[in-house]
Write an enzyme that holds these catalytic residues in place. Sequence first.
Site, PDB file in Angstrom:
ATOM      1  N   TYR A   1      -5.196  20.222 -65.710  1.00 60.99           N
ATOM      2  CA  TYR A   1      -5.791  21.498 -66.144  1.00 60.99           C
ATOM      3  C   TYR A   1      -4.902  22.067 -67.224  1.00 60.99           C
ATOM      4  CZ  TYR A   1      -7.042  26.508 -65.919  1.00 60.99           C
ATOM      5  OH  TYR A   1      -7.412  27.796 -66.230  1.00 60.99           O
TER       6      TYR A   1
ATOM      7  N   ASP B   1       1.852  19.038 -71.936  1.00 62.45           N
ATOM      8  CA  ASP B   1       1.542  20.391 -71.477  1.00 62.45           C
ATOM      9  C   ASP B   1       2.553  20.739 -70.378  1.00 62.45           C
ATOM     10  OD1 ASP B   1      -1.349  22.111 -70.017  1.00 62.45           O
ATOM     11  OD2 ASP B   1       0.717  22.719 -70.417  1.00 62.45           O
TER      12      ASP B   1
ATOM     13  N   LYS C   1       4.246  30.593 -68.447  1.00 61.50           N
ATOM     14  CA  LYS C   1       4.827  30.919 -67.148  1.00 61.50           C
ATOM     15  C   LYS C   1       6.296  31.342 -67.224  1.00 61.50           C
ATOM     16  CE  LYS C   1       1.386  27.971 -64.931  1.00 61.50           C
ATOM     17  NZ  LYS C   1       0.545  28.798 -64.068  1.00 61.50           N
TER      18      LYS C   1
HETATM   19  P1  KE4 Z   1      -2.570  30.381 -68.486  1.00 55.42           P
HETATM   20  O1  KE4 Z   1      -3.631  30.549 -69.579  1.00 55.42           O
HETATM   21  O2  KE4 Z   1      -3.147  30.619 -67.091  1.00 55.42           O
HETATM   22  O3  KE4 Z   1      -1.312  31.169 -68.749  1.00 55.42           O
HETATM   23  O4  KE4 Z   1      -2.079  28.849 -68.525  1.00 55.42           O
HETATM   24  C1  KE4 Z   1      -3.040  27.823 -68.429  1.00 55.42           C
HETATM   25  C2  KE4 Z   1      -2.365  26.548 -67.955  1.00 55.42           C
HETATM   26  C3  KE4 Z   1      -2.095  25.558 -68.883  1.00 55.42           C
HETATM   27  N1  KE4 Z   1      -1.484  24.408 -68.514  1.00 55.42           N
HETATM   28  C4  KE4 Z   1      -1.110  24.201 -67.222  1.00 55.42           C
HETATM   29  C5  KE4 Z   1      -0.441  22.901 -66.855  1.00 55.42           C
HETATM   30  C6  KE4 Z   1      -1.362  25.181 -66.233  1.00 55.42           C
HETATM   31  O5  KE4 Z   1      -1.002  24.950 -64.942  1.00 55.42           O
HETATM   32  C7  KE4 Z   1      -1.994  26.386 -66.605  1.00 55.42           C
HETATM   33  C8  KE4 Z   1      -2.325  27.473 -65.595  1.00 55.42           C
HETATM   34  N2  KE4 Z   1      -2.034  27.177 -64.220  1.00 55.42           N
HETATM   35  C9  KE4 Z   1      -2.813  27.893 -63.246  1.00 55.42           C
HETATM   36  C10 KE4 Z   1      -2.341  27.464 -61.849  1.00 55.42           C
HETATM   37  N3  KE4 Z   1      -2.747  26.192 -61.497  1.00 55.42           N
HETATM   38  C11 KE4 Z   1      -2.694  29.365 -63.423  1.00 55.42           C
HETATM   39  C12 KE4 Z   1      -3.255  30.187 -62.287  1.00 55.42           C
HETATM   40  C13 KE4 Z   1      -4.561  30.841 -62.681  1.00 55.42           C
HETATM   41  O6  KE4 Z   1      -5.374  30.199 -63.385  1.00 55.42           O
HETATM   42  O7  KE4 Z   1      -4.754  31.984 -62.229  1.00 55.42           O
END
Ligand code: KE4
Length: 433
Positions: free
Chosen positions: A145, A240, A268
């Site tokens: 993801y 990523d 993060k």
């Molecule tokens: P954000 O747009 O949520 O800051 O990051 C997206 C993203 C991109 N790449 C990786 C590997 C990620 O894990 C994420 C976001 N992770 C999720 C948790 N699995 C965020 C939690 C959420 O979507 O509320």
Amino acid sequence: MTKRERSQKIFQEAKTLIPGGVNSPARAFGAVGGEPIVMARGKGACLFDVDDNCYIDYVLSWGPMILGHTHPQVTAVLEDAIHKGTSFGTPTENENRLAQLVISLVPSIEKIRLVNSGTEATMSAIRLARGYTGRNKIVKFIGNYHGHVDSLLVAAGSSAATLSVPNSPGVTAGTTGDTILLPYNDVSSFRSLFAQQGSEIAAIIVEPVAGNMGCVPGSLEFLQTLRKESQKTATILIFDEVMSGFRVARGGAQERFGIIPDLTTLGKVIGGGLPVGAYGGRTEIMDHVLPQGKVFQAGTLSGNPLATAAGIATLSEIANDPFFYDKLEQKTNFLADGLLELGRKNGVKLSVGRCGSMMTLFFPSDRDDVIIDWATASRCDTKRFARYFWNMLNRGIYLPCSQFETMFLSIAHSDEMLQQTLDAADQALRLDR
Ligand code: KE4
């Protein structure tokens, strides 16, 4: 029984105001049933809900809070920054400081652009790779993801997989037509695709340590093959590291595995809990980004003074403590090994995916012993996970609300908290043999 009247009342109101009552589906408890807990404050490794129940927190805001909540250094710099103003939309010195810190820590990064989320980082990195190579096709991996980027919302992991809507409505065939999906950790399928189409591929984007099907590290052979084959065809390899960055090693998975991608995306931890994302790489690639180059990307609050202050404080803490990662990894291994032992003791089949301070306790299917990709992860006993989740929550242990998410440890998780977690798990597993 834990009382949560206020939480329930506030969440009922939330559902009348916000779709599903949440501002991100991962929080919705869709995979475990029941309703999410409304939290009021955090302190160290603990969260307190609006009914003042205390939980040991293994979600840590889905990764950012590696120092724990309300770390004094982070709080102090924010208290100072807030009195100077919250946003100017101009260059500020802190943007240089945060950029320098990241460049000094992450091996692949010579230049960096700050954005406001991981999604913005991956979306921008994909656009840059296409602009730099003049090619259209991209490769992603099933179960990975990368945020809610239209072209990447196909067989995504995280909440998309949990809510079984990998191909979200509203994502058009046009935007996903150039996205090729391959199985994660599968060297042969990657090789055969690249033999046919490698020279047409603009970018490969991969979670080097996957965290969105649960924690599933990429095998060294798999990651080395991505690097080697992409080099042959001048395809941009994007790591990523939004989740693995600063988590699996000070310099992320690229430092841990000794594999240097062309571009890296971050999020993060880099913001210490405030909204920061970033993408970076070699200067000769990054200089294609506007206004230096022609690839467009922009953002009103990018490099925001509060967010950069929190990011600098957080990364300084991890950069200045030579034993930070040893301590974190010891905590993770103590917990992971303890849980596996409890599985054996209680006759419950368990598997653990782990890397650095990321881990997932899996309830594998009868036919799987280890979880190596989406196929094995998706066969896990998610109903049993849901029962375990609630048995732990009702014992004051706050876990990610899905089998397809990753637990995180912070430097604030004490030995006593880890032992308390294992004691709760012993009871939870015994209840459900
Ligand atoms: P954000 O747009 O949520 O800051 O990051 C997206 C993203 C991109 N790449 C990786 C590997 C990620 O894990 C994420 C976001 N992770 C999720 C948790 N699995 C965020 C939690 C959420 O979507 O509320």
